[in-house]
Design a protein around this motif. Structure first.
Motif, PDB file in Angstrom:
ATOM      1  N   GLN A 183      -0.157  -3.284  12.146  1.00 34.25           N
ATOM      2  CA  GLN A 183       0.473  -4.539  11.696  1.00 34.25           C
ATOM      3  C   GLN A 183      -0.493  -5.403  10.883  1.00 34.25           C
ATOM      4  N   LYS A 184      -1.786  -5.177  11.058  1.00 35.70           N
ATOM      5  CA  LYS A 184      -2.772  -5.990  10.338  1.00 35.70           C
ATOM      6  C   LYS A 184      -3.053  -5.459   8.927  1.00 35.70           C
ATOM      7  N   ILE A 185      -2.547  -4.259   8.604  1.00 37.61           N
ATOM      8  CA  ILE A 185      -2.799  -3.695   7.273  1.00 37.61           C
ATOM      9  C   ILE A 185      -2.008  -4.496   6.238  1.00 37.61           C
ATOM     10  N   PRO A 186      -2.669  -4.927   5.127  1.00 38.01           N
ATOM     11  CA  PRO A 186      -1.949  -5.700   4.117  1.00 38.01           C
ATOM     12  C   PRO A 186      -0.761  -4.905   3.539  1.00 38.01           C
ATOM     13  N   LYS A 187       0.404  -5.576   3.431  1.00 36.61           N
ATOM     14  CA  LYS A 187       1.626  -4.895   2.994  1.00 36.61           C
ATOM     15  C   LYS A 187       1.524  -4.375   1.554  1.00 36.61           C
ATOM     16  N   ASP A 188       0.746  -5.083   0.710  1.00 37.17           N
ATOM     17  CA  ASP A 188       0.734  -4.688  -0.709  1.00 37.17           C
ATOM     18  C   ASP A 188       0.106  -3.319  -0.941  1.00 37.17           C
ATOM     19  N   ALA A 192       2.009  -0.817  -3.396  1.00 37.19           N
ATOM     20  CA  ALA A 192       1.355  -0.139  -4.521  1.00 37.19           C
ATOM     21  C   ALA A 192       1.559   1.373  -4.423  1.00 37.19           C
ATOM     22  N   ALA A 193       1.462   1.898  -3.197  1.00 39.84           N
ATOM     23  CA  ALA A 193       1.644   3.338  -2.996  1.00 39.84           C
ATOM     24  C   ALA A 193       3.079   3.739  -3.313  1.00 39.84           C
ATOM     25  N   ASP A 194       4.038   2.849  -2.971  1.00 39.64           N
ATOM     26  CA  ASP A 194       5.439   3.130  -3.285  1.00 39.64           C
ATOM     27  C   ASP A 194       5.641   3.259  -4.789  1.00 39.64           C
ATOM     28  N   ILE A 195       5.016   2.342  -5.529  1.00 44.13           N
ATOM     29  CA  ILE A 195       5.141   2.370  -6.990  1.00 44.13           C
ATOM     30  C   ILE A 195       4.569   3.675  -7.541  1.00 44.13           C
ATOM     31  N   ASP A 196       3.479   4.128  -6.961  1.00 46.29           N
ATOM     32  CA  ASP A 196       2.892   5.398  -7.395  1.00 46.29           C
ATOM     33  C   ASP A 196       3.687   6.605  -6.925  1.00 46.29           C
ATOM     34  N   GLY A 197       4.740   6.347  -6.137  1.00 50.27           N
ATOM     35  CA  GLY A 197       5.593   7.433  -5.682  1.00 50.27           C
ATOM     36  C   GLY A 197       5.017   8.265  -4.557  1.00 50.27           C
ATOM     37  N   ALA A 198       4.178   7.630  -3.745  1.00 49.80           N
ATOM     38  CA  ALA A 198       3.578   8.376  -2.634  1.00 49.80           C
ATOM     39  C   ALA A 198       4.590   8.581  -1.518  1.00 49.80           C
ATOM     40  N   GLY A 199       4.566   9.770  -0.918  1.00 47.92           N
ATOM     41  CA  GLY A 199       5.441  10.057   0.214  1.00 47.92           C
ATOM     42  C   GLY A 199       4.873   9.489   1.501  1.00 47.92           C
ATOM     43  N   LYS A 200       5.635   9.651   2.585  1.00 42.85           N
ATOM     44  CA  LYS A 200       5.211   9.062   3.857  1.00 42.85           C
ATOM     45  C   LYS A 200       3.917   9.676   4.398  1.00 42.85           C
ATOM     46  N   VAL A 201       3.838  11.011   4.281  1.00 40.73           N
ATOM     47  CA  VAL A 201       2.643  11.690   4.795  1.00 40.73           C
ATOM     48  C   VAL A 201       1.424  11.233   4.009  1.00 40.73           C
ATOM     49  N   ARG A 202       1.615  11.142   2.671  1.00 43.16           N
ATOM     50  CA  ARG A 202       0.542  10.704   1.791  1.00 43.16           C
ATOM     51  C   ARG A 202       0.075   9.295   2.159  1.00 43.16           C
ATOM     52  N   LYS A 203       1.074   8.402   2.393  1.00 49.01           N
ATOM     53  CA  LYS A 203       0.727   7.017   2.742  1.00 49.01           C
ATOM     54  C   LYS A 203      -0.015   6.968   4.072  1.00 49.01           C
ATOM     55  N   PHE A 204       0.432   7.814   5.009  1.00 52.29           N
ATOM     56  CA  PHE A 204      -0.220   7.866   6.320  1.00 52.29           C
ATOM     57  C   PHE A 204      -1.692   8.270   6.173  1.00 52.29           C
ATOM     58  N   SER A 206      -3.571   8.378   3.310  1.00 51.58           N
ATOM     59  CA  SER A 206      -4.422   7.636   2.378  1.00 51.58           C
ATOM     60  C   SER A 206      -4.517   6.145   2.679  1.00 51.58           C
ATOM     61  N   ILE A 207      -3.558   5.606   3.423  1.00 49.97           N
ATOM     62  CA  ILE A 207      -3.638   4.168   3.723  1.00 49.97           C
ATOM     63  C   ILE A 207      -3.813   3.922   5.215  1.00 49.97           C
ATOM     64  N   THR A 208      -2.853   4.385   6.018  1.00 48.93           N
ATOM     65  CA  THR A 208      -2.885   4.038   7.436  1.00 48.93           C
ATOM     66  C   THR A 208      -4.181   4.496   8.103  1.00 48.93           C
ATOM     67  N   VAL A 209      -4.489   5.799   7.967  1.00 47.21           N
ATOM     68  CA  VAL A 209      -5.669   6.321   8.672  1.00 47.21           C
ATOM     69  C   VAL A 209      -6.956   5.586   8.273  1.00 47.21           C
ATOM     70  N   PRO A 210      -7.259   5.449   6.961  1.00 44.38           N
ATOM     71  CA  PRO A 210      -8.506   4.740   6.634  1.00 44.38           C
ATOM     72  C   PRO A 210      -8.497   3.282   7.088  1.00 44.38           C
ATOM     73  N   GLN A 211      -7.308   2.635   7.053  1.00 43.39           N
ATOM     74  CA  GLN A 211      -7.258   1.222   7.427  1.00 43.39           C
ATOM     75  C   GLN A 211      -7.434   0.993   8.933  1.00 43.39           C
ATOM     76  N   VAL A 212      -7.020   1.965   9.751  1.00 44.49           N
ATOM     77  CA  VAL A 212      -7.165   1.766  11.202  1.00 44.49           C
ATOM     78  C   VAL A 212      -8.375   2.541  11.743  1.00 44.49           C
ATOM     79  N   LYS A 213      -9.252   2.942  10.829  1.00 39.82           N
ATOM     80  CA  LYS A 213     -10.387   3.776  11.203  1.00 39.82           C
ATOM     81  C   LYS A 213     -11.184   3.170  12.369  1.00 39.82           C
ATOM     82  N   GLU A 214     -11.403   1.863  12.293  1.00 37.94           N
ATOM     83  CA  GLU A 214     -12.215   1.201  13.306  1.00 37.94           C
ATOM     84  C   GLU A 214     -11.531   1.256  14.682  1.00 37.94           C
ATOM     85  N   THR A 215     -10.228   0.943  14.683  1.00 40.19           N
ATOM     86  CA  THR A 215      -9.464   1.024  15.930  1.00 40.19           C
ATOM     87  C   THR A 215      -9.479   2.443  16.476  1.00 40.19           C
ATOM     88  N   MET A 216      -9.350   3.421  15.554  1.00 37.51           N
ATOM     89  CA  MET A 216      -9.374   4.818  15.960  1.00 37.51           C
ATOM     90  C   MET A 216     -10.676   5.142  16.667  1.00 37.51           C
TER      91      MET A 216
END
Lengths: 294, 300
Positions: A183-188, A192-204, A206-216
């Motif tokens: 929830q803390k990851i910035p929505k934009d 931006a990934a949507d505009i580039d046409g990234a799929g869900k797995v790709r977003k997971f 390239s965005i989710t995993v690196p952004q929650v790296k510390e929590t992980m």
């Protein structure tokens, strides 16, 4: 006078905490280390100095090896469920597609976290019961009755039955930690990934995993530390048995100390447990930046 | 020329159709996978809820039905299992848990918030040292402290008293509570207290009239975590309390099991009673819980 008065309140305010921590946390730590050089019993006030004897015995103790390997199994399986699976679960629950069901599911997954481990362990005692247990009668129901075994009475299965229960109970907690991080990851970033046409797995990936790296990382440490310390689950479900098949370091320590009255040796095992967990705790304090001024 | 145009039209039309069918396929694909995932989520929810549901249902059955009719609803609803459980010991375990949990909460919040106040307002070498001392407490775990605490509490003559649990629970919850509250105290604007000092407010006044009232949300968070810990703690409760009249619910349930080898319905009723307060607390205070988790410094 005014200068002195200014220092009285801060000292008075912090003193109770320092005293409580000093007496009930730091003193036992030192005392435990000291105790591991002695041979003593709960009932006698005298301690006999034996030097490194307890640690020498520790190196030959076969049960320690079984227990340590069980703790490792606990850690590895918990990593898969509580870090990898929980992160995927949290990502799915935070997806727009499941916005309607997610709040209810979040609470449902969290319920076992709030229930006392003794209730959960007694409940799983019923589930694993060979005669009337839910698990075996479910296997019968779907025609797999030849898979039905006395889960807690079987030397190969018992530790996995205990580990499975732990996953069932605590996955909700780690999932919640991930949800909060997502929830803390910035929505934009996602936009931006949507505009580039990234799929869900790709977003997971390239965005989710690196952004929650510390929590992980913190969750990994919590999980490993927890696995090195695990006591309640094996103690209540199997008491380390059958034989020593589901023994863990903490249960071994408890049995040596409070059942067999080898307090000195139990202290040595406790020192080993402390050494194993302190490293992870130190890294955790460093990584999570606890106490940093923000 | 017109022929070519038709051809182009035809090709264009074909492209359009292909485009739309592929979109439709994509949608269908997305829908199928969405429903599959939803099914998985619901299955997982069932996996969590069914054992708990079974616990509640079976607590209303007779021994015979728990044993022989594992999946069915009770034919006769044995509500008296709850009365039996309550009168055969759960009531006193419940009361002990309540006393221990409430005392722990009050002490942790008062002692912890005072320390957090000092740690957030003053800066000196000693204060830095105190902060490290308190954070370092996070490294310690009950297992390692068990034997020395047992010796010490025996020496203090506190074994088999509620103080044995309350004091150790408070000590073990203090580091986390202080860190949580201190982080919140640091965010309180300094000009608030400056104007209070001008108005003649004492240090204690600043703590009790400004910091504490402003920090209710984080204090609620600390209460939730402490309550959860103190209500469910098992190891100390088992080792430090031997007397049946002083046992808390987690250790008391073990006695209960051993005493009632065959009265499973009553045991299950006791288990349900033991779980109810924390589930109510979860439902009432979940926003504070999430807040605590999001502070990021929570250790299980």
């Amino acid at each position: 006078m005014i200068f002195r008065k200014k220092h009285v309140i801060p000292t008075l305010f912090i003193l109770p905490s320092i005293l409580l921590l000093g007496i009930f946390i730091y003193f036992p730590l030192v005392q435990n280390f000291y105790n591991s050089f002695f041979d003593f019993s709960v009932f006698s006030p005298t301690k006999e100095y034996v030097g490194f004897a307890a640690f020498e015995y520790l190196l030959q103790d076969k049960v320690i090896v079984i227990a340590f390997l069980n703790n490792i199994k606990y850690a590895v399986i918990s990593m898969v469920f509580q870090v990898a699976f929980a992160l995927i679960l949290a990502t799915i629950l935070e997806d727009k597609l499941f916005r309607k069901v997610a709040p209810a599911l979040r609470i449902i997954y969290f319920i076992p976290v709030m229930i006392s481990i003794s209730v959960i362990a007694l409940l799983f005692g019923f589930i694993y019961n060979p005669q009337m247990g839910l698990l075996n009668s479910f296997l019968e129901l779907i025609g797999l009755e030849n898979l039905a075994i006395p889960w807690l009475g079987n030397a190969t299965a018992s530790i996995y039955a205990v580990i499975a229960m732990s996953q069932w109970q605590s996955i909700g907690f780690i999932t919640m930690l991930f949800i909060v991080a997502i929830q803390k990851i910035p929505k934009d970033l996602y936009e931006a990934a949507d505009i580039d046409g990234a799929g869900k797995v790709r977003k997971f990936l390239s965005i989710t995993v690196p952004q929650v790296k510390e929590t992980m990382f913190v969750n990994t440490l919590i999980t490993i530390t927890g696995a090195m310390l695990v006591f309640n689950e094996p103690y209540i479900l199997t008491n380390g048995g059958p034989g020593f098949s589901s023994m863990t370091l903490s249960v071994h320590m408890y049995q040596q100390g409070f059942v067999k009255d080898n307090m000195g040796y139990a202290s040595a095992v406790a020192t080993l447990i402390f050494a194993l967990t302190a490293i992870f705790a130190l890294i955790q304090i460093k990584v999570s930046g606890t106490g940093k001024d923000e | 020329m017109s022929k070519t145009k038709t051809n182009e039209d035809y090709v264009g039309h074909n492209k359009m159709t292909r485009f739309f069918t592929s979109i439709a396929k994509l949608n269908l694909h997305a829908k199928v996978s969405k429903n599959l995932i939803l099914l998985g989520l619901l299955f997982f929810a069932l996996l969590i809820l069914y054992p708990l549901f079974w616990m509640v249902i079976s607590s209303l059955k007779s021994y015979d039905e728990i044993y022989n009719k594992v999946w069915s609803l009770p034919t006769e609803w044995h509500f008296e299992n709850y009365l039996t459980a309550w009168s055969k010991g759960i009531s006193s375990y419940f009361l002990n848990s309540l006393i221990v949990t409430l005392s722990t909460i009050v002490l942790v919040v008062v002692v912890g918030s005072m320390a957090a106040f000092t740690l957030s307002r003053y800066k000196s070498r000693w204060i830095d040292f105190a902060l490290i001392f308190i954070i370092g407490g996070l490294m310690m775990n009950p297992q390692v402290a068990l034997i020395p605490l047992f010796e010490m509490l025996t020496w203090m003559d506190l074994i088999n008293t509620r103080w044995a649990l309350i004091l150790t629970y408070v000590a073990f919850r203090l580091p986390l509570t202080i860190i949580l509250i201190r982080a919140f105290f640091l965010s309180i604007p300094k000009d608030l207290e400056e104007s209070a000092i001008i108005d003649g407010c004492s240090e204690f006044g600043i703590y009790s009239k400004i910091y504490l009232p402003l920090s209710i949300p984080i204090i609620m968070t600390a209460i939730v975590f402490t309550a959860f810990f103190a209500w469910n703690e098992f190891l100390f409760a088992t080792v430090f309390i031997d007397s049946d009249v002083l046992k808390t619910i987690p250790s008391g349930l073990m006695n209960f099991r051993d005493a009632l080898r065959t009265d499973w319905g009553v045991l299950l009723a006791g288990m349900v009673i033991a779980s109810i307060p924390m589930i109510i607390l979860l439902i009432l205070l979940q926003k504070y819980l999430v807040r605590g988790l999001s502070e990021g410094s929570v250790k299980g």
